[in-house]
Design a protein around this motif. Structure first.
Motif, PDB file in Angstrom:
ATOM      1  N   LEU A 189     -12.451 -10.085 -23.126  1.00 52.34           N
ATOM      2  CA  LEU A 189     -12.186 -11.438 -23.606  1.00 52.34           C
ATOM      3  C   LEU A 189     -13.358 -12.394 -23.405  1.00 52.34           C
ATOM      4  CD1 LEU A 189      -8.478 -12.054 -22.496  1.00 52.34           C
ATOM      5  CD2 LEU A 189      -9.346 -11.222 -24.684  1.00 52.34           C
ATOM      6  N   GLY A 190     -14.490 -11.898 -22.893  1.00 53.89           N
ATOM      7  CA  GLY A 190     -15.617 -12.811 -22.725  1.00 53.89           C
ATOM      8  C   GLY A 190     -16.695 -12.251 -21.835  1.00 53.89           C
ATOM      9  N   GLU A 191     -17.834 -12.939 -21.844  1.00 54.45           N
ATOM     10  CA  GLU A 191     -18.971 -12.537 -21.017  1.00 54.45           C
ATOM     11  C   GLU A 191     -18.869 -13.211 -19.636  1.00 54.45           C
ATOM     12  OE1 GLU A 191     -20.751 -10.082 -22.057  1.00 54.45           O
ATOM     13  OE2 GLU A 191     -19.561 -10.124 -23.888  1.00 54.45           O
ATOM     14  N   ALA A 192     -19.984 -13.355 -18.937  1.00 54.11           N
ATOM     15  CA  ALA A 192     -19.987 -13.940 -17.593  1.00 54.11           C
ATOM     16  C   ALA A 192     -19.202 -15.257 -17.594  1.00 54.11           C
ATOM     17  CB  ALA A 192     -21.415 -14.176 -17.135  1.00 54.11           C
ATOM     18  N   SER A 193     -18.256 -15.378 -16.665  1.00 59.74           N
ATOM     19  CA  SER A 193     -17.325 -16.505 -16.711  1.00 59.74           C
ATOM     20  C   SER A 193     -17.034 -17.094 -15.335  1.00 59.74           C
ATOM     21  CB  SER A 193     -15.996 -16.064 -17.345  1.00 59.74           C
ATOM     22  OG  SER A 193     -16.169 -15.588 -18.663  1.00 59.74           O
ATOM     23  N   LEU A 194     -16.662 -18.367 -15.348  1.00 56.23           N
ATOM     24  CA  LEU A 194     -16.153 -19.062 -14.179  1.00 56.23           C
ATOM     25  C   LEU A 194     -14.654 -19.206 -14.360  1.00 56.23           C
ATOM     26  CD1 LEU A 194     -16.623 -20.699 -11.551  1.00 56.23           C
ATOM     27  CD2 LEU A 194     -16.892 -22.729 -13.008  1.00 56.23           C
ATOM     28  N   GLN A 195     -13.862 -18.794 -13.340  1.00 53.27           N
ATOM     29  CA  GLN A 195     -12.409 -18.757 -13.478  1.00 53.27           C
ATOM     30  C   GLN A 195     -11.735 -19.423 -12.276  1.00 53.27           C
ATOM     31  OE1 GLN A 195     -12.002 -14.479 -13.967  1.00 53.27           O
ATOM     32  NE2 GLN A 195     -12.276 -14.635 -16.182  1.00 53.27           N
ATOM     33  N   PRO A 196     -11.449 -20.730 -12.374  1.00 54.46           N
ATOM     34  CA  PRO A 196     -10.840 -21.463 -11.263  1.00 54.46           C
ATOM     35  C   PRO A 196      -9.325 -21.266 -11.197  1.00 54.46           C
ATOM     36  CG  PRO A 196     -11.253 -22.943 -13.083  1.00 54.46           C
ATOM     37  CD  PRO A 196     -11.811 -21.612 -13.493  1.00 54.46           C
ATOM     38  N   THR A 197      -8.793 -21.431  -9.980  1.00 57.59           N
ATOM     39  CA  THR A 197      -7.351 -21.352  -9.737  1.00 57.59           C
ATOM     40  C   THR A 197      -6.921 -22.519  -8.862  1.00 57.59           C
ATOM     41  OG1 THR A 197      -7.302 -18.929  -9.843  1.00 57.59           O
ATOM     42  CG2 THR A 197      -5.476 -19.989  -8.712  1.00 57.59           C
ATOM     43  N   LEU A 198      -5.788 -23.139  -9.200  1.00 61.62           N
ATOM     44  CA  LEU A 198      -5.194 -24.186  -8.383  1.00 61.62           C
ATOM     45  C   LEU A 198      -3.698 -23.939  -8.339  1.00 61.62           C
ATOM     46  CD1 LEU A 198      -5.433 -26.887  -6.831  1.00 61.62           C
ATOM     47  CD2 LEU A 198      -5.108 -28.051  -9.030  1.00 61.62           C
ATOM     48  N   GLY A 199      -3.127 -23.842  -7.130  1.00 61.45           N
ATOM     49  CA  GLY A 199      -1.709 -23.523  -7.056  1.00 61.45           C
ATOM     50  C   GLY A 199      -1.032 -24.114  -5.844  1.00 61.45           C
ATOM     51  N   VAL A 200       0.305 -24.182  -5.942  1.00 58.93           N
ATOM     52  CA  VAL A 200       1.128 -24.634  -4.825  1.00 58.93           C
ATOM     53  C   VAL A 200       2.358 -23.743  -4.778  1.00 58.93           C
ATOM     54  CG1 VAL A 200       2.311 -26.333  -6.284  1.00 58.93           C
ATOM     55  CG2 VAL A 200       2.304 -26.626  -3.792  1.00 58.93           C
ATOM     56  N   SER A 201       2.803 -23.412  -3.549  1.00 62.84           N
ATOM     57  CA  SER A 201       3.965 -22.539  -3.409  1.00 62.84           C
ATOM     58  C   SER A 201       4.869 -23.024  -2.288  1.00 62.84           C
ATOM     59  CB  SER A 201       3.524 -21.100  -3.131  1.00 62.84           C
ATOM     60  OG  SER A 201       2.802 -21.014  -1.914  1.00 62.84           O
TER      61      SER A 201
ATOM     62  N   LYS B 200       5.841 -25.771   5.387  1.00 56.01           N
ATOM     63  CA  LYS B 200       5.601 -24.436   4.855  1.00 56.01           C
ATOM     64  C   LYS B 200       5.044 -24.452   3.427  1.00 56.01           C
ATOM     65  CE  LYS B 200       9.071 -22.170   7.749  1.00 56.01           C
ATOM     66  NZ  LYS B 200      10.319 -21.361   7.776  1.00 56.01           N
ATOM     67  N   VAL B 201       4.890 -25.633   2.867  1.00 62.39           N
ATOM     68  CA  VAL B 201       4.277 -25.712   1.548  1.00 62.39           C
ATOM     69  C   VAL B 201       2.825 -25.250   1.639  1.00 62.39           C
ATOM     70  CG1 VAL B 201       3.534 -27.266  -0.290  1.00 62.39           C
ATOM     71  CG2 VAL B 201       5.783 -27.551   0.751  1.00 62.39           C
ATOM     72  N   GLU B 202       2.440 -24.334   0.776  1.00 64.45           N
ATOM     73  CA  GLU B 202       1.085 -23.793   0.800  1.00 64.45           C
ATOM     74  C   GLU B 202       0.369 -24.122  -0.510  1.00 64.45           C
ATOM     75  OE1 GLU B 202       1.367 -19.645   1.559  1.00 64.45           O
ATOM     76  OE2 GLU B 202       2.111 -19.899   3.620  1.00 64.45           O
ATOM     77  N   THR B 203      -0.922 -24.368  -0.413  1.00 67.25           N
ATOM     78  CA  THR B 203      -1.726 -24.647  -1.601  1.00 67.25           C
ATOM     79  C   THR B 203      -2.884 -23.657  -1.702  1.00 67.25           C
ATOM     80  OG1 THR B 203      -3.062 -26.243  -0.371  1.00 67.25           O
ATOM     81  CG2 THR B 203      -1.169 -27.099  -1.596  1.00 67.25           C
ATOM     82  N   THR B 204      -3.353 -23.483  -2.915  1.00 71.42           N
ATOM     83  CA  THR B 204      -4.455 -22.567  -3.176  1.00 71.42           C
ATOM     84  C   THR B 204      -5.468 -23.222  -4.101  1.00 71.42           C
ATOM     85  OG1 THR B 204      -3.000 -20.636  -2.996  1.00 71.42           O
ATOM     86  CG2 THR B 204      -5.102 -20.309  -4.103  1.00 71.42           C
ATOM     87  N   VAL B 205      -6.730 -23.114  -3.755  1.00 75.29           N
ATOM     88  CA  VAL B 205      -7.801 -23.523  -4.657  1.00 75.29           C
ATOM     89  C   VAL B 205      -8.938 -22.517  -4.490  1.00 75.29           C
ATOM     90  CG1 VAL B 205      -8.776 -25.129  -2.949  1.00 75.29           C
ATOM     91  CG2 VAL B 205      -9.364 -25.374  -5.382  1.00 75.29           C
ATOM     92  N   SER B 206      -9.411 -21.977  -5.590  1.00 75.23           N
ATOM     93  CA  SER B 206     -10.465 -20.969  -5.536  1.00 75.23           C
ATOM     94  C   SER B 206     -11.133 -20.868  -6.896  1.00 75.23           C
ATOM     95  CB  SER B 206      -9.899 -19.597  -5.132  1.00 75.23           C
ATOM     96  OG  SER B 206      -8.985 -19.124  -6.115  1.00 75.23           O
ATOM     97  N   ALA B 207     -12.189 -20.094  -6.970  1.00 75.41           N
ATOM     98  CA  ALA B 207     -12.880 -19.871  -8.241  1.00 75.41           C
ATOM     99  C   ALA B 207     -13.537 -18.494  -8.220  1.00 75.41           C
ATOM    100  CB  ALA B 207     -13.926 -20.946  -8.498  1.00 75.41           C
ATOM    101  N   ASP B 208     -13.256 -17.697  -9.224  1.00 75.66           N
ATOM    102  CA  ASP B 208     -13.912 -16.400  -9.393  1.00 75.66           C
ATOM    103  C   ASP B 208     -15.118 -16.559 -10.311  1.00 75.66           C
ATOM    104  OD1 ASP B 208     -12.086 -15.067  -7.838  1.00 75.66           O
ATOM    105  OD2 ASP B 208     -10.878 -14.349  -9.514  1.00 75.66           O
ATOM    106  N   VAL B 209     -16.175 -15.863  -9.984  1.00 79.06           N
ATOM    107  CA  VAL B 209     -17.343 -15.770 -10.871  1.00 79.06           C
ATOM    108  C   VAL B 209     -17.498 -14.297 -11.215  1.00 79.06           C
ATOM    109  CG1 VAL B 209     -19.813 -16.165 -11.136  1.00 79.06           C
ATOM    110  CG2 VAL B 209     -18.429 -17.759  -9.773  1.00 79.06           C
ATOM    111  N   VAL B 210     -17.395 -13.959 -12.502  1.00 76.22           N
ATOM    112  CA  VAL B 210     -17.434 -12.556 -12.928  1.00 76.22           C
ATOM    113  C   VAL B 210     -18.521 -12.341 -13.982  1.00 76.22           C
ATOM    114  CG1 VAL B 210     -15.012 -12.099 -12.414  1.00 76.22           C
ATOM    115  CG2 VAL B 210     -15.641 -12.992 -14.662  1.00 76.22           C
TER     116      VAL B 210
END
Length: 240
Positions: free
Chosen positions: A46-58, A26-36
């Motif tokens: 807080l900033g102009e056009a940005s890359l915002q990665p996410t890495l997680g485990v739950s 049931k361990v879940e992982t997350t990897v993604s990236a937002d481009v805004v």
């Protein structure tokens, strides 16, 4: 009797092992990236056009995630790197976030492993909230790190947010109102008392690219009555 005890103990070990294996499954992982096109946080630019990665485990409601933001147009500009430890059960959630900013203009001089409160680039925030279904409520307070008033005392800068999700016209929507309840350190625009800093409406939809791959796309209108500012943010999320 001894054999019975041994059989019982063996059965217990077998069930315990099965439980552990089930829990591990049931361990879940997350990897993604937002481009805004613009980085706006709680009504603050807080900033102009940005890359915002996410890495997680739950695991069973407990999660640990890393999140960052880097401007695409100016890699030499300030960067952000955060860690969040959180726990969710039912509608209740609680968590702690360590915010770090490269902060080339601050006393910390961009050093990550410097934690002295008056010269660090870290801010530690605690949050607590509840999701009632039709709406959710969150409270955030800085409890340590670089969060001081002009008199050198801890500001305990705080932010409270009400969010209402709904569906309309084939899109998922979120209506949000956020406010600073009392004087802050400047992180929310030098509020000297209660102030509404974030009124936003966000719409999102998964755009199908192939039969097995889609890209979540979102757009958000944001107003900050305290700062008399308005923003239009749009972007997409890449999920492997």
């Amino acid at each position: 009797m001894k054999n019975l005890k041994r059989l019982g103990f063996a059965a217990f070990l077998t069930m315990a092992g099965a439980t552990v294996m089930t829990a591990q499954d049931k361990v879940e992982t997350t990897v993604s990236a937002d481009v805004v096109n613009q980085y706006v946080w709680r009504g603050i630019n807080l900033g102009e056009a940005s890359l915002q990665p996410t890495l997680g485990v739950s695991y069973k409601g407990l999660s640990l995630s890393a999140w960052g933001s880097t401007e695409l147009s100016n890699f030499g500009h300030d960067k952000e790197f955060d860690f969040t430890l959180a726990y969710t059960t039912g509608g209740f959630n609680i968590g702690i976030t360590d915010y770090w900013f490269s902060g080339t203009g601050t006393e910390g001089n961009g050093r990550y492993f410097k934690y002295n409160s008056h010269s660090t680039n870290h801010v530690f925030e605690g949050n607590i909230g509840y999701d009632f279904g039709p709406l959710s409520l969150q409270w955030y307070t800085n409890f340590a790190g670089c969060d001081y008033k002009g008199d050198g005392k801890h500001a305990y800068s705080s932010y409270v947010e009400l969010n209402v999700p709904f569906n309309l016209g084939g899109l998922g929507w979120d209506a949000t109102v956020g406010a600073v309840p009392f004087e802050d350190s400047g992180v929310y625009g030098n509020c000297d008392g209660f102030a509404v800093t974030n009124i936003s409406l966000k719409a999102s939809k998964d755009v199908k690219i192939t039969d097995s791959f889609s890209v979540p796309v979102f757009a958000q209108v944001i107003g900050n009555p305290h700062d008399q500012k308005a923003y239009f943010v749009c972007g997409f999320t890449l999920i492997p």
